[in-house]
Design a protein around this motif. Structure first.
Motif, PDB file in Angstrom:
ATOM      1  N   ILE A   3      -4.954-104.029 -75.885  1.00 54.36           N
ATOM      2  CA  ILE A   3      -3.683-104.109 -75.345  1.00 54.36           C
ATOM      3  C   ILE A   3      -3.634-102.653 -74.320  1.00 54.36           C
ATOM      4  O   ILE A   3      -3.126-102.755 -73.168  1.00 54.36           O
ATOM      5  CB  ILE A   3      -2.635-104.257 -75.930  1.00 54.36           C
ATOM      6  N   ASP A   4      -4.129-101.788 -74.703  1.00 55.72           N
ATOM      7  CA  ASP A   4      -4.048-100.433 -74.112  1.00 55.72           C
ATOM      8  C   ASP A   4      -5.019-100.184 -73.196  1.00 55.72           C
ATOM      9  O   ASP A   4      -5.243 -99.155 -72.630  1.00 55.72           O
ATOM     10  CB  ASP A   4      -4.077 -99.172 -75.118  1.00 55.72           C
ATOM     11  N   THR A   5      -6.025-101.150 -72.869  1.00 53.47           N
ATOM     12  CA  THR A   5      -6.998-100.982 -71.871  1.00 53.47           C
ATOM     13  C   THR A   5      -6.533-101.282 -70.627  1.00 53.47           C
ATOM     14  O   THR A   5      -5.678-102.003 -70.116  1.00 53.47           O
ATOM     15  CB  THR A   5      -8.080-102.253 -72.184  1.00 53.47           C
ATOM     16  N   PRO A   6      -6.739-100.019 -69.705  1.00 54.21           N
ATOM     17  CA  PRO A   6      -6.076 -99.948 -68.542  1.00 54.21           C
ATOM     18  C   PRO A   6      -6.609-101.338 -67.337  1.00 54.21           C
ATOM     19  O   PRO A   6      -7.848-101.735 -67.575  1.00 54.21           O
ATOM     20  CB  PRO A   6      -6.679 -98.794 -67.671  1.00 54.21           C
ATOM     21  N   THR A   7      -5.894-101.947 -66.885  1.00 58.45           N
ATOM     22  CA  THR A   7      -6.134-103.108 -65.990  1.00 58.45           C
ATOM     23  C   THR A   7      -6.477-102.637 -64.684  1.00 58.45           C
ATOM     24  O   THR A   7      -5.184-101.863 -64.006  1.00 58.45           O
ATOM     25  CB  THR A   7      -5.340-104.243 -66.066  1.00 58.45           C
ATOM     26  N   LEU A   8      -7.187-102.871 -63.770  1.00 57.80           N
ATOM     27  CA  LEU A   8      -7.262-102.616 -62.586  1.00 57.80           C
ATOM     28  C   LEU A   8      -6.765-103.734 -61.445  1.00 57.80           C
ATOM     29  O   LEU A   8      -7.030-104.966 -61.835  1.00 57.80           O
ATOM     30  CB  LEU A   8      -8.875-102.180 -61.948  1.00 57.80           C
ATOM     31  N   ILE A   9      -6.102-103.704 -60.607  1.00 59.44           N
ATOM     32  CA  ILE A   9      -5.680-104.654 -59.548  1.00 59.44           C
ATOM     33  C   ILE A   9      -6.155-104.429 -58.185  1.00 59.44           C
ATOM     34  O   ILE A   9      -6.250-103.200 -57.788  1.00 59.44           O
ATOM     35  CB  ILE A   9      -4.099-104.893 -59.760  1.00 59.44           C
ATOM     36  N   SER A  10      -6.358-105.281 -57.195  1.00 56.79           N
ATOM     37  CA  SER A  10      -6.711-105.046 -55.907  1.00 56.79           C
ATOM     38  C   SER A  10      -5.389-104.590 -55.036  1.00 56.79           C
ATOM     39  O   SER A  10      -4.256-104.385 -55.541  1.00 56.79           O
ATOM     40  CB  SER A  10      -7.088-106.348 -55.212  1.00 56.79           C
ATOM     41  N   LEU A  11      -6.016-104.049 -53.721  1.00 61.04           N
ATOM     42  CA  LEU A  11      -5.031-103.855 -53.149  1.00 61.04           C
ATOM     43  C   LEU A  11      -3.811-104.845 -52.788  1.00 61.04           C
ATOM     44  O   LEU A  11      -2.663-104.518 -52.591  1.00 61.04           O
ATOM     45  CB  LEU A  11      -5.391-103.274 -51.652  1.00 61.04           C
ATOM     46  N   ASN A  12      -4.462-106.171 -52.647  1.00 63.70           N
ATOM     47  CA  ASN A  12      -3.616-107.277 -52.234  1.00 63.70           C
ATOM     48  C   ASN A  12      -2.699-107.459 -53.432  1.00 63.70           C
ATOM     49  O   ASN A  12      -1.626-107.904 -53.199  1.00 63.70           O
ATOM     50  CB  ASN A  12      -4.570-108.391 -52.101  1.00 63.70           C
ATOM     51  N   ASP A  13      -3.305-107.261 -54.642  1.00 67.69           N
ATOM     52  CA  ASP A  13      -2.200-107.381 -55.789  1.00 67.69           C
ATOM     53  C   ASP A  13      -1.223-106.294 -55.776  1.00 67.69           C
ATOM     54  O   ASP A  13       0.137-106.672 -56.238  1.00 67.69           O
ATOM     55  CB  ASP A  13      -3.044-107.374 -57.047  1.00 67.69           C
ATOM     56  N   ALA A  14      -1.737-105.015 -55.479  1.00 69.92           N
ATOM     57  CA  ALA A  14      -0.504-104.082 -55.506  1.00 69.92           C
ATOM     58  C   ALA A  14       0.366-104.397 -54.389  1.00 69.92           C
ATOM     59  O   ALA A  14       1.697-104.108 -54.517  1.00 69.92           O
ATOM     60  CB  ALA A  14      -1.287-102.667 -55.031  1.00 69.92           C
ATOM     61  N   CYS A  15      -0.003-105.029 -53.239  1.00 67.70           N
ATOM     62  CA  CYS A  15       0.817-105.379 -52.289  1.00 67.70           C
ATOM     63  C   CYS A  15       2.183-106.610 -52.732  1.00 67.70           C
ATOM     64  O   CYS A  15       3.345-106.356 -52.380  1.00 67.70           O
ATOM     65  CB  CYS A  15       0.298-106.152 -51.072  1.00 67.70           C
ATOM     66  N   GLN A  16       1.546-107.352 -53.300  1.00 69.11           N
ATOM     67  CA  GLN A  16       2.336-108.339 -53.900  1.00 69.11           C
ATOM     68  C   GLN A  16       3.321-108.051 -55.176  1.00 69.11           C
ATOM     69  O   GLN A  16       4.305-108.357 -55.063  1.00 69.11           O
ATOM     70  CB  GLN A  16       1.439-109.364 -54.644  1.00 69.11           C
TER      71      GLN A  16
END
Length: 73
Positions: A3-16
């Motif tokens: 649960i504490d593992t950082p999750t990376l998101i794309s720029l497009n996901d950050a936009c959403q």
């Protein structure tokens, strides 16, 4: 995955998540007003999801603080 593992998101996901355009996010990044990206490959970046969520929460807290200050005046 832990649960504490950082999750990376794309720029497009950050936009959403933020309802901001890529241009706006890049402008905020340049101004130091948005979480910094993590390089993940050649010309590829991602954002730590928890940092973007915290940034959103910060905007909400700013709004609420301004409203409370206005109401107190």
């Amino acid at each position: 995955m832990a649960i504490d593992t950082p999750t990376l998101i794309s720029l497009n996901d950050a936009c959403q998540l933020t309802s901001l355009s890529r241009t706006a996010i890049n402008r905020y990044r340049a101004e130091g007003r948005f979480p910094q990206p993590v390089p993940v490959g050649f010309k590829r970046i991602a954002f730590v999801r928890a940092e973007v969520i915290a940034w959103i929460a910060g905007r909400i807290a700013e709004r609420d603080a301004k409203a409370a200050k206005k109401d107190a005046a």
